[in-house]
Scaffold this motif. Structure first.
Motif, PDB file in Angstrom:
ATOM      1  N   SER A 161       0.859  -1.185   0.000  1.00 17.68           N
ATOM      2  CA  SER A 161       0.000   0.000   0.000  1.00 17.68           C
ATOM      3  C   SER A 161       0.894   1.233   0.000  1.00 17.68           C
ATOM      4  CB  SER A 161      -0.941  -0.042   1.204  1.00 17.68           C
ATOM      5  OG  SER A 161      -1.842   1.046   1.191  1.00 17.68           O
ATOM      6  N   THR A 162       0.566   2.238   0.790  1.00 19.76           N
ATOM      7  CA  THR A 162       1.322   3.485   0.787  1.00 19.76           C
ATOM      8  C   THR A 162       1.045   4.275   2.059  1.00 19.76           C
ATOM      9  OG1 THR A 162       1.533   5.647  -0.301  1.00 19.76           O
ATOM     10  CG2 THR A 162      -0.569   4.518  -0.555  1.00 19.76           C
ATOM     11  N   THR A 163       2.046   5.035   2.532  1.00 22.11           N
ATOM     12  CA  THR A 163       1.816   5.915   3.681  1.00 22.11           C
ATOM     13  C   THR A 163       0.920   7.098   3.309  1.00 22.11           C
ATOM     14  OG1 THR A 163       3.892   7.069   3.180  1.00 22.11           O
ATOM     15  CG2 THR A 163       3.977   5.327   4.849  1.00 22.11           C
TER      16      THR A 163
ATOM     17  N   SER B  19      -5.417   7.253  -2.795  1.00 18.01           N
ATOM     18  CA  SER B  19      -5.144   6.775  -1.440  1.00 18.01           C
ATOM     19  C   SER B  19      -6.416   6.294  -0.747  1.00 18.01           C
ATOM     20  CB  SER B  19      -4.445   7.858  -0.613  1.00 18.01           C
ATOM     21  OG  SER B  19      -5.165   9.064  -0.628  1.00 18.01           O
TER      22      SER B  19
ATOM     23  N   ARG C  94      -6.968   2.835  -2.080  1.00 22.19           N
ATOM     24  CA  ARG C  94      -5.931   1.926  -1.598  1.00 22.19           C
ATOM     25  C   ARG C  94      -6.157   1.573  -0.128  1.00 22.19           C
ATOM     26  NH1 ARG C  94      -0.077   3.362  -4.084  1.00 22.19           N
ATOM     27  NH2 ARG C  94       0.278   1.172  -3.513  1.00 22.19           N
TER      28      ARG C  94
ATOM     29  N   ARG D 246       3.201  -0.450   4.150  1.00 24.08           N
ATOM     30  CA  ARG D 246       3.036   0.928   3.678  1.00 24.08           C
ATOM     31  C   ARG D 246       4.406   1.570   3.444  1.00 24.08           C
ATOM     32  NH1 ARG D 246      -1.391   2.623   8.281  1.00 24.08           N
ATOM     33  NH2 ARG D 246      -3.242   1.667   7.315  1.00 24.08           N
TER      34      ARG D 246
ATOM     35  N   HIS E 208       5.039  -0.213   8.408  1.00 28.34           N
ATOM     36  CA  HIS E 208       5.716   0.757   7.553  1.00 28.34           C
ATOM     37  C   HIS E 208       6.936   0.108   6.911  1.00 28.34           C
ATOM     38  CE1 HIS E 208       3.949   4.214  10.187  1.00 28.34           C
ATOM     39  NE2 HIS E 208       3.108   3.809   9.249  1.00 28.34           N
TER      40      HIS E 208
END
Length: 320
Positions: free
Chosen positions: A113-115, A140, A143, A159, A222
């Motif tokens: 995913s992503t921060t 986002s 996601r 993330r 993370h």
């Protein structure tokens, strides 16, 4: 090695994950598979990988894609301002993929995913459970919905923050464009950022795919390099490795965005503003997975410099 399926095998992160999974030894036939929309050219394919075609927006094309698979590594996503397209891939596509994984009794699911799901900052030394996600874009937001589906299925979410390296067509190219449009740094480049080189992220993904006991099911982690940089420090590294002009001036964000508006380009004001606020995240996953975070940003940027120089060189229109 248990059989692994990488979804998004020709993408920036997915292709790097395939290289990491096959780099130490050639896999046996069928050990490492990649789901792609189009089979890559022989010159672009990762040796030893079995490529299978399918489309996350077409559930019928995914039928039996997970048969015999032990670990599913989901690296695919759609990134744009078009919420319908984002939803079709990131949400509906993930649900379709999870349905196939459930039918095939896949043991382990990892989602990249992503921060960015945290939304607007500042974010300072944020842990995975310290801040409730509040996504600020269609990408986002969808996601995050994909995350929720994977977690509900007993999967694990990673993330990463800003990712750079050979194949990066967004982060460093965007910074280079902004430097050209406005020869100054927003807020004097004070914002502290978490980054990760794609090759280091890929090694972490390969480690977790092979040894899933490092991360319990249903958890979020993370995947940032432990060493953060300010925007000015990162731009200085770009100056060293890519010969980009490093501006000495800084501007308050409002003044910077006003200047940016007078020089239109691909990168939006919203995207530029993200680089003006702290966005750094604690990432103990490296030690937990017994995986080195790599040689550091200067080395990784130097390694990627030939690719970036080629990618950032303006192309002459055909016939001129």
């Amino acid at each position: 090695m248990d059989k692994i399926l990488v979804v998004g095998g020709t993408g920036f992160i997915g292709s790097a994950a395939l290289r990491a999974l096959t780099g130490d030894r050639p896999p046996k036939p069928g050990e490492v598979k990649a789901l792609v929309r189009r089979t890559p050219k022989a010159s672009e394919a990762v040796p030893g990988v079995e490529y299978v075609t399918g489309d996350l927006t077409d559930p019928a094309s995914l039928r039996d894609i997970c048969h015999g698979i032990h670990t599913l590594l989901h690296c695919a996503s759609h990134i744009s301002a078009d919420e319908d397209k984002c939803r079709a891939v990131n949400v509906d596509g993930t649900h379709a993929l999870l349905a196939e994984a459930a039918r095939a009794d896949v043991h382990r699911i990892l989602l990249v995913s992503t921060t960015a799901v945290y939304g607007t900052g500042p974010h300072r030394d944020v842990t995975e459970h310290e801040r409730t996600p509040a996504p600020a874009s269609a990408t986002s937001h969808t996601r995050l919905e994909a995350e929720q589906a994977v977690l509900a299925a007993g999967g694990t979410v990673l993330r990463p923050p800003l990712v750079y390296g050979a194949g990066d067509r967004w982060f460093v190219p965007s910074v280079a464009e902004l430097l050209e449009r406005v020869p100054a740094l927003p807020e004097n480049g004070r914002a502290r950022l978490s980054l990760v080189a794609v090759d280091d992220l890929a090694r972490l993904l390969a480690t977790l795919a092979r040894t899933p006991e490092h991360v319990p099911p249903g958890t979020v982690h993370h995947a940032a390099h432990p060493h953060t940089l300010t925007l000015r420090e990162f731009v200085a590294l770009l100056g060293e490795t890519l010969d980009l002009t490093v501006p000495q001036d800084g501007l308050p964000l409002d003044d910077y965005l006003t200047r940016l508006h007078t020089a239109p380009g691909r990168v939006s004001a919203h995207q530029a503003a993200l680089l003006a606020e702290d966005r750094w995240y604690r990432s103990p996953l490296w030690s937990r997975a017994d995986c080195t975070p790599g040689p550091g940003h200067r080395t990784r940027l130097s390694e990627a410099a030939p690719w970036y120089r080629k990618a950032l060189t303006p192309r002459t229109p055909s016939g001129r």
